[in-house]
Design a protein around this motif. Structure first.
Motif, PDB file in Angstrom:
ATOM      1  N   HIS A 123     -83.958  25.413  37.085  1.00 49.82           N
ATOM      2  CA  HIS A 123     -85.271  25.392  36.151  1.00 49.82           C
ATOM      3  C   HIS A 123     -84.890  25.640  34.578  1.00 49.82           C
ATOM      4  N   ASP A 124     -83.534  26.423  34.265  1.00 54.72           N
ATOM      5  CA  ASP A 124     -83.580  26.784  32.899  1.00 54.72           C
ATOM      6  C   ASP A 124     -82.927  25.526  32.328  1.00 54.72           C
ATOM      7  N   GLN A 125     -82.344  24.768  33.003  1.00 54.16           N
ATOM      8  CA  GLN A 125     -81.714  23.578  32.593  1.00 54.16           C
ATOM      9  C   GLN A 125     -82.659  22.296  32.324  1.00 54.16           C
ATOM     10  N   PHE A 149     -85.756  23.219  31.578  1.00 57.02           N
ATOM     11  CA  PHE A 149     -86.677  23.414  30.388  1.00 57.02           C
ATOM     12  C   PHE A 149     -86.099  23.480  29.296  1.00 57.02           C
ATOM     13  N   ALA A 150     -84.921  23.627  29.246  1.00 57.83           N
ATOM     14  CA  ALA A 150     -83.978  23.381  27.809  1.00 57.83           C
ATOM     15  C   ALA A 150     -83.921  21.988  27.603  1.00 57.83           C
ATOM     16  N   GLU A 151     -83.853  21.032  28.434  1.00 57.91           N
ATOM     17  CA  GLU A 151     -83.800  19.682  28.149  1.00 57.91           C
ATOM     18  C   GLU A 151     -85.137  19.206  27.728  1.00 57.91           C
ATOM     19  N   MET A 152     -86.149  19.708  28.226  1.00 56.56           N
ATOM     20  CA  MET A 152     -87.604  19.176  27.763  1.00 56.56           C
ATOM     21  C   MET A 152     -87.794  19.809  26.522  1.00 56.56           C
ATOM     22  N   ASP A 153     -87.408  20.960  26.210  1.00 56.91           N
ATOM     23  CA  ASP A 153     -87.610  21.592  24.833  1.00 56.91           C
ATOM     24  C   ASP A 153     -86.970  20.804  23.863  1.00 56.91           C
ATOM     25  N   ALA A 154     -85.543  20.194  24.014  1.00 55.85           N
ATOM     26  CA  ALA A 154     -84.978  19.382  23.157  1.00 55.85           C
ATOM     27  C   ALA A 154     -85.783  17.995  23.134  1.00 55.85           C
ATOM     28  N   LEU A 155     -86.017  17.629  24.169  1.00 57.54           N
ATOM     29  CA  LEU A 155     -86.669  16.335  24.121  1.00 57.54           C
ATOM     30  C   LEU A 155     -88.035  16.654  23.222  1.00 57.54           C
ATOM     31  N   ILE A 156     -88.893  17.435  23.199  1.00 58.78           N
ATOM     32  CA  ILE A 156     -90.290  17.862  22.528  1.00 58.78           C
ATOM     33  C   ILE A 156     -89.764  17.863  21.263  1.00 58.78           C
ATOM     34  N   ALA A 157     -88.661  18.539  20.875  1.00 61.61           N
ATOM     35  CA  ALA A 157     -88.271  18.916  19.324  1.00 61.61           C
ATOM     36  C   ALA A 157     -87.904  17.553  18.789  1.00 61.61           C
ATOM     37  N   THR A 158     -87.222  16.810  19.681  1.00 65.09           N
ATOM     38  CA  THR A 158     -86.884  15.451  18.881  1.00 65.09           C
ATOM     39  C   THR A 158     -88.131  14.704  18.641  1.00 65.09           C
ATOM     40  N   LYS A 159     -88.945  14.583  19.605  1.00 61.12           N
ATOM     41  CA  LYS A 159     -90.120  13.827  19.200  1.00 61.12           C
ATOM     42  C   LYS A 159     -91.154  14.195  18.136  1.00 61.12           C
ATOM     43  N   ARG A 160     -91.242  15.592  18.104  1.00 57.00           N
ATOM     44  CA  ARG A 160     -91.706  16.026  17.012  1.00 57.00           C
ATOM     45  C   ARG A 160     -91.330  15.815  15.662  1.00 57.00           C
ATOM     46  N   LYS A 161     -89.736  15.968  15.587  1.00 61.61           N
ATOM     47  CA  LYS A 161     -88.916  15.680  14.428  1.00 61.61           C
ATOM     48  C   LYS A 161     -89.258  14.144  14.017  1.00 61.61           C
TER      49      LYS A 161
END
Length: 63
Positions: free
Chosen positions: A42-44, A46-58
């Protein structure tokens, strides 16, 4: 009674719709449980999704 379900109690219009969804959902769960591939923690995920969201926002904010 016409077989319709109360929309305040059920997301399905009819009992038949609810039963068909339940059958489909149970088959999906069974298929997932019998999948031989290793589970992803689960933690992995969510970490991957958080990174993807951050990349898309940037990328969106850089426009």
């Amino acid at each position: 009674m016409d077989g319709r379900l109360d929309p305040l109690i059920s997301e399905f219009e009819t009992l038949e719709d609810a039963e068909l969804y339940d059958k489909w959902f149970r088959a999906e769960v069974e298929a997932s449980l019998s999948e031989p591939a290793p589970s992803i923690p689960h933690d992995q995920v969510f970490a991957e999704m958080d990174a993807l969201i951050a990349t898309k926002r940037k990328a969106r904010n850089a426009r």
